[in-house]
Design a protein around this motif. Structure first.
Motif, mmCIF file in Angstrom:
data_model
loop_
_atom_site.group_PDB
_atom_site.id
_atom_site.type_symbol
_atom_site.label_atom_id
_atom_site.label_comp_id
_atom_site.label_asym_id
_atom_site.label_seq_id
_atom_site.Cartn_x
_atom_site.Cartn_y
_atom_site.Cartn_z
ATOM 1 N N VAL A 131 0.839 -1.208 0.000
ATOM 2 C CA VAL A 131 0.000 0.000 0.000
ATOM 3 C C VAL A 131 0.868 1.250 0.000
ATOM 4 O O VAL A 131 0.617 2.186 -0.758
ATOM 5 C CB VAL A 131 -0.975 -0.008 1.193
ATOM 6 N N GLU A 149 1.968 2.404 -3.329
ATOM 7 C CA GLU A 149 0.964 2.860 -4.296
ATOM 8 C C GLU A 149 1.095 4.347 -4.577
ATOM 9 O O GLU A 149 1.430 5.139 -3.690
ATOM 10 C CB GLU A 149 -0.450 2.597 -3.768
ATOM 11 N N LYS A 150 0.762 4.719 -5.808
ATOM 12 C CA LYS A 150 0.726 6.130 -6.192
ATOM 13 C C LYS A 150 -0.273 6.867 -5.301
ATOM 14 O O LYS A 150 -1.400 6.424 -5.125
ATOM 15 C CB LYS A 150 0.308 6.262 -7.656
ATOM 16 N N CYS A 172 -0.295 7.433 -2.045
ATOM 17 C CA CYS A 172 -0.421 7.076 -0.626
ATOM 18 C C CYS A 172 0.459 7.989 0.207
ATOM 19 O O CYS A 172 1.679 8.032 0.031
ATOM 20 C CB CYS A 172 -0.032 5.614 -0.390
ATOM 21 N N TRP A 182 -4.649 10.108 1.223
ATOM 22 C CA TRP A 182 -4.375 9.908 -0.194
ATOM 23 C C TRP A 182 -4.336 11.255 -0.898
ATOM 24 O O TRP A 182 -5.066 12.182 -0.534
ATOM 25 C CB TRP A 182 -5.460 9.030 -0.819
ATOM 26 N N ASP A 232 -6.583 8.158 -6.648
ATOM 27 C CA ASP A 232 -5.597 7.298 -5.993
ATOM 28 C C ASP A 232 -6.273 6.340 -5.017
ATOM 29 O O ASP A 232 -5.929 5.150 -4.961
ATOM 30 C CB ASP A 232 -4.545 8.132 -5.250
ATOM 31 N N ALA A 275 -8.020 3.615 -7.002
ATOM 32 C CA ALA A 275 -7.051 2.645 -7.524
ATOM 33 C C ALA A 275 -6.584 1.713 -6.406
ATOM 34 O O ALA A 275 -6.403 0.509 -6.623
ATOM 35 C CB ALA A 275 -5.865 3.374 -8.152
ATOM 36 N N HIS A 276 -6.412 2.251 -5.209
ATOM 37 C CA HIS A 276 -6.034 1.446 -4.042
ATOM 38 C C HIS A 276 -7.078 0.353 -3.808
ATOM 39 O O HIS A 276 -6.745 -0.824 -3.657
ATOM 40 C CB HIS A 276 -5.915 2.352 -2.814
ATOM 41 N N SER A 289 -6.882 -2.491 -6.323
ATOM 42 C CA SER A 289 -5.593 -3.166 -6.507
ATOM 43 C C SER A 289 -5.677 -4.653 -6.181
ATOM 44 O O SER A 289 -6.490 -5.094 -5.364
ATOM 45 C CB SER A 289 -4.522 -2.501 -5.633
#
Length: 100
Positions: free
Chosen positions: A29, A32-33, A35, A63, A68, A71-72, A75
């Motif tokens: 996590v 991730e972009k 975070c 975030w 974002d 997307a999390h 995932s």
């Protein structure tokens, strides 16, 4: 910035197992972009404060954007985490917030 407060209540006696799975997922996590922050919290000892109780933990997240966060949630590692814990969770309440 998007803030998330997720209140997770485990089935009785299962919180430690979920937290073990949670902690194993944290590095993915954090990578991730978008975070900014992602971590689990539990009640403190002592004090006259309200308690969630021994079966509950709270995930605090930050975030960069709603995209974002979306997307999390989509995932592969979060889907696997959810599948691993589906029989351990009694209740889950996710609050998504923005700055006032």
């Amino acid at each position: 910035m998007i803030h998330v407060v997720a209140i997770i209540t485990a089935k009785p006696g299962k919180r430690d197992e979920i937290l073990k799975n949670f902690k194993a997922n944290v590095p993915a996590v954090h990578a991730e972009k978008g975070c900014i922050e992602y971590g689990a919290t539990v009640d403190t000892d002592g004090g006259p404060f309200a308690k969630f109780g021994p079966d509950t933990f709270v995930v605090i997240e930050k975030w960069e954007s709603m995209d974002d966060l979306k997307a999390h949630g989509a995932s592969a590692h979060m889907k696997a985490y959810g599948e691993k814990n589906k029989d351990l969770v009694a209740n889950r309440a996710v609050h998504v917030l923005q700055n006032a």
